[in-house]
Design a protein around this motif. Structure first.
Motif, PDB file in Angstrom:
ATOM      1  N   ALA A 104       0.829  -1.203   0.000  1.00 51.19           N
ATOM      2  CA  ALA A 104       0.000   0.000   0.000  1.00 51.19           C
ATOM      3  C   ALA A 104       0.866   1.256   0.000  1.00 51.19           C
ATOM      4  O   ALA A 104       0.548   2.243  -0.693  1.00 51.19           O
ATOM      5  CB  ALA A 104      -0.928  -0.005   1.211  1.00 51.19           C
ATOM      6  N   GLN A 105       1.957   1.233   0.733  1.00 47.61           N
ATOM      7  CA  GLN A 105       2.869   2.377   0.741  1.00 47.61           C
ATOM      8  C   GLN A 105       3.511   2.563  -0.633  1.00 47.61           C
ATOM      9  O   GLN A 105       3.674   3.690  -1.115  1.00 47.61           O
ATOM     10  CB  GLN A 105       3.962   2.186   1.804  1.00 47.61           C
ATOM     11  CG  GLN A 105       3.444   2.191   3.233  1.00 47.61           C
ATOM     12  CD  GLN A 105       2.879   3.537   3.650  1.00 47.61           C
ATOM     13  OE1 GLN A 105       3.227   4.589   3.116  1.00 47.61           O
ATOM     14  NE2 GLN A 105       1.978   3.512   4.628  1.00 47.61           N
ATOM     15  N   ARG A 106       3.863   1.457  -1.276  1.00 45.61           N
ATOM     16  CA  ARG A 106       4.491   1.560  -2.598  1.00 45.61           C
ATOM     17  C   ARG A 106       3.499   2.020  -3.670  1.00 45.61           C
ATOM     18  O   ARG A 106       3.872   2.729  -4.608  1.00 45.61           O
ATOM     19  CB  ARG A 106       5.137   0.231  -2.975  1.00 45.61           C
ATOM     20  CG  ARG A 106       6.467   0.026  -2.229  1.00 45.61           C
ATOM     21  CD  ARG A 106       7.156  -1.232  -2.657  1.00 45.61           C
ATOM     22  NE  ARG A 106       6.576  -2.355  -1.944  1.00 45.61           N
ATOM     23  CZ  ARG A 106       6.824  -3.632  -2.236  1.00 45.61           C
ATOM     24  NH1 ARG A 106       7.614  -3.939  -3.235  1.00 45.61           N
ATOM     25  NH2 ARG A 106       6.274  -4.596  -1.539  1.00 45.61           N
ATOM     26  N   ILE A 107       2.243   1.632  -3.517  1.00 47.09           N
ATOM     27  CA  ILE A 107       1.211   2.147  -4.424  1.00 47.09           C
ATOM     28  C   ILE A 107       1.102   3.662  -4.273  1.00 47.09           C
ATOM     29  O   ILE A 107       1.021   4.396  -5.260  1.00 47.09           O
ATOM     30  CB  ILE A 107      -0.145   1.456  -4.150  1.00 47.09           C
ATOM     31  CG1 ILE A 107      -0.101   0.011  -4.653  1.00 47.09           C
ATOM     32  CG2 ILE A 107      -1.304   2.226  -4.796  1.00 47.09           C
ATOM     33  CD1 ILE A 107      -1.260  -0.846  -4.185  1.00 47.09           C
ATOM     34  N   THR A 140      -5.651  -0.469   1.496  1.00 48.92           N
ATOM     35  CA  THR A 140      -4.686  -0.344   0.405  1.00 48.92           C
ATOM     36  C   THR A 140      -4.553   1.091  -0.070  1.00 48.92           C
ATOM     37  O   THR A 140      -3.445   1.544  -0.390  1.00 48.92           O
ATOM     38  CB  THR A 140      -5.090  -1.259  -0.769  1.00 48.92           C
ATOM     39  OG1 THR A 140      -5.092  -2.623  -0.317  1.00 48.92           O
ATOM     40  CG2 THR A 140      -4.131  -1.115  -1.950  1.00 48.92           C
ATOM     41  N   VAL A 141      -5.652   1.845  -0.118  1.00 49.92           N
ATOM     42  CA  VAL A 141      -5.563   3.216  -0.638  1.00 49.92           C
ATOM     43  C   VAL A 141      -5.472   4.284   0.445  1.00 49.92           C
ATOM     44  O   VAL A 141      -5.349   5.466   0.123  1.00 49.92           O
ATOM     45  CB  VAL A 141      -6.718   3.551  -1.609  1.00 49.92           C
ATOM     46  CG1 VAL A 141      -6.518   2.855  -2.934  1.00 49.92           C
ATOM     47  CG2 VAL A 141      -8.069   3.253  -1.009  1.00 49.92           C
ATOM     48  N   GLU A 142      -5.491   3.877   1.709  1.00 52.83           N
ATOM     49  CA  GLU A 142      -5.361   4.887   2.770  1.00 52.83           C
ATOM     50  C   GLU A 142      -4.071   5.703   2.654  1.00 52.83           C
ATOM     51  O   GLU A 142      -4.113   6.942   2.763  1.00 52.83           O
ATOM     52  CB  GLU A 142      -5.481   4.233   4.149  1.00 52.83           C
ATOM     53  CG  GLU A 142      -6.926   3.990   4.557  1.00 52.83           C
ATOM     54  CD  GLU A 142      -7.055   3.166   5.822  1.00 52.83           C
ATOM     55  OE1 GLU A 142      -6.014   2.742   6.400  1.00 52.83           O
ATOM     56  OE2 GLU A 142      -8.204   2.932   6.240  1.00 52.83           O
ATOM     57  N   PRO A 143      -2.900   5.080   2.432  1.00 52.90           N
ATOM     58  CA  PRO A 143      -1.685   5.904   2.313  1.00 52.90           C
ATOM     59  C   PRO A 143      -1.737   6.874   1.132  1.00 52.90           C
ATOM     60  O   PRO A 143      -1.287   8.019   1.247  1.00 52.90           O
ATOM     61  CB  PRO A 143      -0.568   4.871   2.135  1.00 52.90           C
ATOM     62  CG  PRO A 143      -1.102   3.615   2.738  1.00 52.90           C
ATOM     63  CD  PRO A 143      -2.578   3.641   2.419  1.00 52.90           C
ATOM     64  N   ALA A 177      -2.353   0.310 -19.570  1.00 55.25           N
ATOM     65  CA  ALA A 177      -1.367  -0.541 -18.903  1.00 55.25           C
ATOM     66  C   ALA A 177      -2.115  -1.593 -18.107  1.00 55.25           C
ATOM     67  O   ALA A 177      -3.222  -1.331 -17.601  1.00 55.25           O
ATOM     68  CB  ALA A 177      -0.466   0.272 -17.992  1.00 55.25           C
ATOM     69  N   LEU A 178      -1.536  -2.775 -17.995  1.00 58.92           N
ATOM     70  CA  LEU A 178      -2.236  -3.891 -17.367  1.00 58.92           C
ATOM     71  C   LEU A 178      -1.343  -4.565 -16.324  1.00 58.92           C
ATOM     72  O   LEU A 178      -0.186  -4.891 -16.606  1.00 58.92           O
ATOM     73  CB  LEU A 178      -2.646  -4.913 -18.434  1.00 58.92           C
ATOM     74  CG  LEU A 178      -3.457  -6.118 -17.985  1.00 58.92           C
ATOM     75  CD1 LEU A 178      -4.793  -5.687 -17.404  1.00 58.92           C
ATOM     76  CD2 LEU A 178      -3.682  -7.067 -19.154  1.00 58.92           C
ATOM     77  N   ASN A 179      -1.883  -4.729 -15.123  1.00 60.80           N
ATOM     78  CA  ASN A 179      -1.247  -5.551 -14.096  1.00 60.80           C
ATOM     79  C   ASN A 179       0.180  -5.085 -13.780  1.00 60.80           C
ATOM     80  O   ASN A 179       1.090  -5.887 -13.616  1.00 60.80           O
ATOM     81  CB  ASN A 179      -1.247  -7.021 -14.562  1.00 60.80           C
ATOM     82  CG  ASN A 179      -1.052  -8.004 -13.430  1.00 60.80           C
ATOM     83  OD1 ASN A 179      -1.620  -7.854 -12.358  1.00 60.80           O
ATOM     84  ND2 ASN A 179      -0.228  -9.009 -13.658  1.00 60.80           N
ATOM     85  N   GLN A 180       0.363  -3.779 -13.674  1.00 60.41           N
ATOM     86  CA  GLN A 180       1.693  -3.253 -13.357  1.00 60.41           C
ATOM     87  C   GLN A 180       2.002  -3.453 -11.889  1.00 60.41           C
ATOM     88  O   GLN A 180       1.231  -3.053 -11.016  1.00 60.41           O
ATOM     89  CB  GLN A 180       1.768  -1.759 -13.683  1.00 60.41           C
ATOM     90  CG  GLN A 180       1.778  -1.468 -15.179  1.00 60.41           C
ATOM     91  CD  GLN A 180       2.006   0.017 -15.429  1.00 60.41           C
ATOM     92  OE1 GLN A 180       1.174   0.847 -15.066  1.00 60.41           O
ATOM     93  NE2 GLN A 180       3.132   0.342 -16.037  1.00 60.41           N
ATOM     94  N   SER A 181       3.145  -4.048 -11.618  1.00 65.99           N
ATOM     95  CA  SER A 181       3.535  -4.332 -10.249  1.00 65.99           C
ATOM     96  C   SER A 181       4.239  -3.124  -9.633  1.00 65.99           C
ATOM     97  O   SER A 181       5.018  -2.434 -10.302  1.00 65.99           O
ATOM     98  CB  SER A 181       4.478  -5.534 -10.214  1.00 65.99           C
ATOM     99  OG  SER A 181       4.996  -5.707  -8.914  1.00 65.99           O
ATOM    100  N   VAL A 182       3.978  -2.881  -8.358  1.00 65.75           N
ATOM    101  CA  VAL A 182       4.651  -1.790  -7.640  1.00 65.75           C
ATOM    102  C   VAL A 182       5.860  -2.316  -6.872  1.00 65.75           C
ATOM    103  O   VAL A 182       6.450  -1.599  -6.084  1.00 65.75           O
ATOM    104  CB  VAL A 182       3.687  -1.076  -6.666  1.00 65.75           C
ATOM    105  CG1 VAL A 182       2.513  -0.469  -7.423  1.00 65.75           C
ATOM    106  CG2 VAL A 182       3.205  -2.025  -5.583  1.00 65.75           C
ATOM    107  N   ALA A 183       6.232  -3.584  -7.112  1.00 64.75           N
ATOM    108  CA  ALA A 183       7.280  -4.208  -6.326  1.00 64.75           C
ATOM    109  C   ALA A 183       8.640  -3.546  -6.522  1.00 64.75           C
ATOM    110  O   ALA A 183       9.443  -3.481  -5.604  1.00 64.75           O
ATOM    111  CB  ALA A 183       7.380  -5.688  -6.662  1.00 64.75           C
ATOM    112  N   SER A 184       8.913  -3.057  -7.718  1.00 68.18           N
ATOM    113  CA  SER A 184      10.251  -2.496  -7.976  1.00 68.18           C
ATOM    114  C   SER A 184      10.285  -1.012  -7.699  1.00 68.18           C
ATOM    115  O   SER A 184       9.280  -0.372  -7.591  1.00 68.18           O
ATOM    116  CB  SER A 184      10.650  -2.764  -9.423  1.00 68.18           C
ATOM    117  OG  SER A 184       9.675  -2.245 -10.305  1.00 68.18           O
TER     118      SER A 184
END
Length: 198
Positions: A36-39, A62-65, A191-198
């Motif tokens: 959530a922080q990375r989003i 998830t969207v609070e931050p 854009a589809l299914n973009q990960s915020v992991a990186s």
């Protein structure tokens, strides 16, 4: 044209083990809170004018931050709620694997419904109606919208002109962002299914 950042909620302890459905007490785990922080990091530089969430706790968390950083309140929207899976709510995937109706659901998603639940066609219709209403109200806005895999998948399948039975062709992983543009009821996937992991 209205831009939608469609966010799937972050990870919780039942992901991959249980069909959670609309169980009200499912919270993000530590990994999900980090996601959530990375989003928020990913989207806080965008010109987002509204933050909306499914009523489910995991989506709100998830969207609070993001909402906090943007100085916006979170609008809870029933139209983007999780699919009502009826009697399957809270069942493990292991037990569902022995249910013949579950097998039909996973091969004929467009023509099957969970017992005493909601069909994917109904879910798709309510979600598309909501996006079209927002696009009329905010014709040049950018909206962050946090929901669930089936909700996002139903919209993407419509935009790609694919059948609901093609659900397996569209992956929507936890804590991913899919970007759509809506203009006069036409929907384009940016854009589809973009990960915020990186």
């Amino acid at each position: 044209m209205t831009t939608f950042s469609l966010i799937r909620h972050g990870t919780h302890d039942a992901v991959g083990r249980m069909l959670v459905g609309r169980m009200a007490d499912i919270r993000l785990n530590a990994c999900g809170r980090n996601q959530a922080q990375r989003i928020a990091d990913w989207l806080c530089g965008e010109q987002i004018v509204a933050v909306q969430s499914s009523p489910q706790l995991r989506s709100r968390e998830t969207v609070e931050p993001l909402a906090r950083r943007l100085g916006l309140s979170i609008e809870l929207v029933a139209a983007i709620d999780e699919l009502n899976v009826g009697e399957w709510t809270g069942r493990s995937f292991a037990s569902l694997g022995r249910d013949p109706l579950w097998s039909s659901w996973n091969t004929r998603r467009g023509a099957t419904r969970p017992p005493n639940g909601e069909s994917m066609l109904e879910l798709q219709a309510r979600t598309l109606d909501h996006l079209n209403r927002i696009a009329t109200w905010l014709p040049h806005g950018h909206v962050a919208l946090c929901s669930h895999a089936e909700v996002i998948r139903a919209v993407v399948l419509h935009a790609l002109k694919l059948s609901l039975d093609d659900y397996h062709r569209v992956e929507i992983a936890p804590a991913t962002i899919s970007t759509l543009e809506v203009d006069r009821r036409a929907i384009a996937v940016v854009a589809l299914n973009q990960s915020v992991a990186s």
